[in-house]
Design a protein around this motif. Sequence first.
Motif, short mmCIF file in Angstrom:
data_model
loop_
_atom_site.label_atom_id
_atom_site.label_comp_id
_atom_site.label_asym_id
_atom_site.label_seq_id
_atom_site.Cartn_x
_atom_site.Cartn_y
_atom_site.Cartn_z
N LEU A 165 0.83 -1.21 0.00
CA LEU A 165 0.00 0.00 0.00
C LEU A 165 0.86 1.25 0.00
O LEU A 165 0.55 2.23 -0.69
CB LEU A 165 -0.95 -0.01 1.20
N GLU A 177 -7.65 0.95 4.01
CA GLU A 177 -7.49 0.06 2.86
C GLU A 177 -7.16 -1.37 3.24
O GLU A 177 -7.39 -2.28 2.45
CB GLU A 177 -6.38 0.59 1.93
N THR A 193 -14.87 3.99 -5.24
CA THR A 193 -13.44 4.06 -4.99
C THR A 193 -12.68 3.87 -6.29
O THR A 193 -12.97 2.95 -7.05
CB THR A 193 -13.02 2.96 -3.99
N ARG A 198 -6.20 1.70 -7.51
CA ARG A 198 -4.88 2.25 -7.19
C ARG A 198 -4.27 2.82 -8.44
O ARG A 198 -4.35 2.23 -9.51
CB ARG A 198 -3.97 1.16 -6.63
#
Length: 194
Positions: free
Chosen positions: A45, A60, A148, A151
Amino acid sequence: MSVSHGTAQDLVRNLLELQSATRRVLKASAAHRELSVVQTTILTLLSCTPGRRAKDIVAESALGASGMSRHLAVLEQLGHVARTPDPADGRAQIVHLTASGRTALESHLRADAESLASRLGDLSEEDAARTSDGLSRLTELFLASLGTAPRTATIPAVSTGPAASHDPVASHDTTDPLHPGASGTAGRGEENTQ
């Protein structure tokens, strides 16, 4: 175009079974790991979104704040993360992945990839690529349903074999393999991590 109820039930069953099998595989390899799966997740992360507050990582990772604090303390002792004061909030700290942390993460990801490859048996490259594409699509749909974004930075690219001995810190990939061309910003929360 919508998915039928029966197909949705099959997907749920298959995803739960995959989650359970993944957990068992990771547990079987735990004795050979320097870092726990949770610590590897934290480093991942931080690699994807550098310079974050612990609260953002907690959101997360599905790990509680006290568990996060313990794992960050271990990672800091190992030299894999560093904490700096948050300029926007003097009570909070920003957690950064160090060069040592990136090297450890890439080493663990390489070992995980090698372990997975050995477990895939007779799966063809084409079937593996299709499966990966399908899992990526499901992830995108789930994240979109939650509002969301995926990434926007990458998990470090790793290689296996003789080429794996290169300097991983100096040559890591900075594109997201699932979302080429995407760019992102560091996440910020409001947790005091002291």
